[in-house]
Design a protein around this motif. Structure first.
Motif, PDB file in Angstrom:
ATOM      1  N   LYS A  14       0.831  -1.204   0.000  1.00 16.98           N
ATOM      2  CA  LYS A  14       0.000   0.000   0.000  1.00 16.98           C
ATOM      3  C   LYS A  14       0.865   1.253   0.000  1.00 16.98           C
ATOM      4  N   ASP A  15       1.950   1.227   0.808  1.00 18.21           N
ATOM      5  CA  ASP A  15       2.850   2.380   0.847  1.00 18.21           C
ATOM      6  C   ASP A  15       3.452   2.645  -0.524  1.00 18.21           C
ATOM      7  N   LYS A  16       3.804   1.536  -1.237  1.00 21.95           N
ATOM      8  CA  LYS A  16       4.377   1.696  -2.571  1.00 21.95           C
ATOM      9  C   LYS A  16       3.367   2.323  -3.507  1.00 21.95           C
ATOM     10  N   GLU A  17       2.102   1.834  -3.438  1.00 24.83           N
ATOM     11  CA  GLU A  17       1.064   2.389  -4.289  1.00 24.83           C
ATOM     12  C   GLU A  17       0.833   3.864  -3.976  1.00 24.83           C
ATOM     13  N   ASP A  18       0.832   4.219  -2.682  1.00 20.75           N
ATOM     14  CA  ASP A  18       0.658   5.614  -2.294  1.00 20.75           C
ATOM     15  C   ASP A  18       1.818   6.465  -2.793  1.00 20.75           C
ATOM     16  N   GLY A  19       3.035   5.887  -2.778  1.00 12.21           N
ATOM     17  CA  GLY A  19       4.198   6.605  -3.275  1.00 12.21           C
ATOM     18  C   GLY A  19       4.099   6.896  -4.763  1.00 12.21           C
ATOM     19  N   VAL A  20       3.569   5.940  -5.514  1.00  9.24           N
ATOM     20  CA  VAL A  20       3.371   6.130  -6.954  1.00  9.24           C
ATOM     21  C   VAL A  20       2.412   7.292  -7.187  1.00  9.24           C
ATOM     22  N   LYS A  21       1.308   7.278  -6.454  1.00  9.47           N
ATOM     23  CA  LYS A  21       0.327   8.365  -6.610  1.00  9.47           C
ATOM     24  C   LYS A  21       0.922   9.699  -6.213  1.00  9.47           C
TER      25      LYS A  21
END
Length: 590
Positions: free
Chosen positions: A450-457
């Motif tokens: 989830k943190d990775k996905e949030d970082g992408v956004k």
């Protein structure tokens, strides 16, 4: 009818946002922007910013943002068409005439006529109250300690004892039986015609735009039912409207008080609690909760302290939780309702009770405990088991743990014993319980994803903000970043318009926002993009590094996404080459 983009943009351009918002909010110029207290949440220090350059507003406190059209929509609770018409009239812009089908036109005409009749009826009831025939109703309201100002503010009235009084009045205004039957104000049958309301104190029910959509009536004397509401009509749906919301939505408080009846709402408003609402003779519904969610995410239940009030609170709590509300419950003891409480102890004491309002979950445990005799070991054990079941309602381990600690402390239950009971019960029911180490590891991995996905956004969002704030940066990323590199659908749509606008020399954030005006979450997110600002100078070394890293992240994520969705070996080989070339990519702000 959907207005053309040209028509919408003409209205927006001819309504300077500073002029529009100044009619609602006191603004002070600071630098290139204007600031004031946000009208959408309670604050003491101005965090509400209006940019004349971008023709947009944004609140750094609550996240509300948009252009002149969305401001009028949000402040007045208008639909898009209603807000557009208001601003068009303000600017002298003639909108295209809406073309309806014959059926649609008939429905619009019917609604307009019903609103007209309701307004007339409300005026008539008020007139009766202030004349000799309304003395009984007026005395009742004064005995309830309502001031004349409050009576006027809520448009209170009286329906005469004559059973067809209102019908004859409306017939005299030229309305025929066919339309009057649809108002819910009269009953027309073969055996005769009579008013829905007679010998009652009348409470006009208004929608959020202050239009009378129905009525409630309190009988004078011992007749039944004691309170009577309008039936469902083309205008009135009691499961989707709340009494007093037309005023409560404008309160600067961060929360809304929910109570049971008209008199509680009116008494609370008179005492200064103008954020009080009540459902309209029906149980609290999901539609009510969704309606409130548009204005706040915090509510305090002020239902009666009797058995019926407790049941109403217990029904409302899970409904409010479903839409993500934070809920507290006010202790009314030793009085039954807010009206009695305020009359006996005063507004200051009521304010103190608001501050002390009970967390809704702990309130549920309080109520649950009353069913058990705690000096009986068997019943005490049964109570602990019920508490453990309630704790299992929390799907998130952290939240469940926090409540476990609170329940242990509040109800003097040994923490370790209660935790073991929750775990054991969770295992037997096949639910999560308190997370095991394996579950914690799984959750940790899930959190990393989830943190990775949030970082992408975040990278995509940050890059868009840079480009909007500093168009010169388009030259720096030319040939490297395109709209297709923004893999989040919303950011891709925004990026496409931003890149196109820059290429045409017409980059216009306020105009772009028009495309997202029908989706509240999207337009807030886009407004946030357009109103963010860079904290550091572009010459700052840290800013240079951050910009380069952001470009790399966006491009890398874009290529990774493309490789996962590649069709054919040739396309995959091309993507692999671009990925390999990333290490030599050098984007500089110099």
């Amino acid at each position: 009818m959907r207005y053309s983009e040209d028509a919408i943009e003409e209205v927006r351009m001819k309504n300077d946002i500073v002029d529009v918002i100044s009619g609602y909010v006191k603004l002070q110029k600071k630098g290139s922007n204007y600031f004031g207290l946000c009208p959408f949440h309670n604050e003491k220090s101005p965090s509400f910013s209006v940019s004349p350059g971008k023709q947009m507003y944004y609140c750094f406190g609550c996240g509300a943002g948009g252009n002149a059209i969305t401001f009028v929509m949000e402040y007045e609770n208008y639909s898009f068409s209603e807000a557009l018409k208001v601003l068009a009239d303000r600017a002298g812009v003639k909108l295209p005439v809406q073309e309806y089908s014959k059926e649609a036109r008939a429905q619009e005409d019917l609604r307009a006529t019903l609103l007209e009749i309701n307004k007339l009826a409300a005026s008539y009831f008020y007139y009766q109250l202030k004349n000799p025939q309304g003395e009984l109703g007026y005395k009742y309201l004064r005995d309830r300690e309502l001031s004349d100002d409050t009576i006027v503010r809520f448009g209170l009235g009286y329906s005469n004892k004559t059973s067809d009084d209102l019908y004859r009045f409306l017939k005299g205004k030229g309305y025929d039986d066919a339309i009057l039957k649809q108002t819910g104000l009269v009953t027309i049958e073969e055996r005769g015609t009579y008013d829905k309301f007679w010998n009652r104190v009348m409470f006009p029910i208004m929608d959020v735009n202050n239009r009378v959509i129905g009525f409630g009536g309190r009988v004078m004397g011992t007749g039944e039912p004691k309170y009577l509401n309008s039936p469902e009509t083309k205008l009135f749906d009691k499961s989707r409207n709340l009494y007093g919301l037309n005023y409560a939505r404008l309160s600067r408080e961060k929360y809304i008080l929910i109570c049971e009846g008209y008199m509680d709402v009116i008494a609370m408003h008179q005492a200064g609690f103008t954020n009080a609402v009540a459902s309209l003779g029906t149980a609290f519904t999901l539609q009510h909760a969704q309606l409130l969610k548009r204005y706040t995410d915090k509510v305090i239940l002020t239902y009666d302290s009797d058995g019926a009030g407790i049941k109403a609170a217990l029904r409302a709590i899970p409904i409010l939780k479903e839409v993500g509300m934070s809920i507290r419950v006010l202790n009314m003891q030793p009085y039954k309702d807010p009206d009695d409480f305020i009359k006996n102890l005063g507004a200051d004491a009521f304010q103190e009770r608001i501050k002390e309002a009970r967390n809704s979950f702990l309130y549920e445990i309080d109520v649950l405990k009353k069913d058990y005799k705690m000096d009986d070991p068997e019943q005490k054990t049964a109570f602990y088991n019920q508490v453990a079941k309630k704790l299992l309602e929390f799907p998130e381990a952290l939240e469940r743990e926090n409540y476990l600690e609170a329940v242990s402390r509040e109800f003097f239950i040994n923490y370790e014993d209660l935790k073991r009971l929750v775990n054991r019960l969770g295992a037997s029911l096949g639910t999560a319980g308190t997370a095991s180490r394996g579950e914690e590891e799984k959750g940790f991995k899930g959190q990393k994803k989830k943190d990775k996905e949030d970082g992408v956004k975040q990278s995509q969002r940050l890059l868009l903000t840079w480009l909007i704030e500093n168009p010169v940066l388009f030259d720096k990323i030319h040939g490297v970043i395109t709209p297709e590199d923004f893999i989040e659908e919303l950011y891709y749509n925004v990026a496409r318009m931003v890149f196109d606008g820059h290429a045409a020399g017409t980059l216009n954030p306020a105009e772009i926002l028009n495309h997202f005006i029908n989706d509240d979450d999207q337009y807030r997110a886009v407004a946030g993009l357009f109103h963010a600002s860079l904290n550091e100078s572009l010459n700052n070394e840290e800013q240079k590094k951050a910009f380069s890293e952001t470009i790399m992240k966006v491009k890398k994520n874009s290529l990774d996404y493309a490789s996962r969705h590649a069709e054919g070996i040739e396309e995959l080989q091309r993507i692999i080459k671009e990925q390999a070339a990333l290490k030599d990519l050098n984007i500089s702000l110099d």
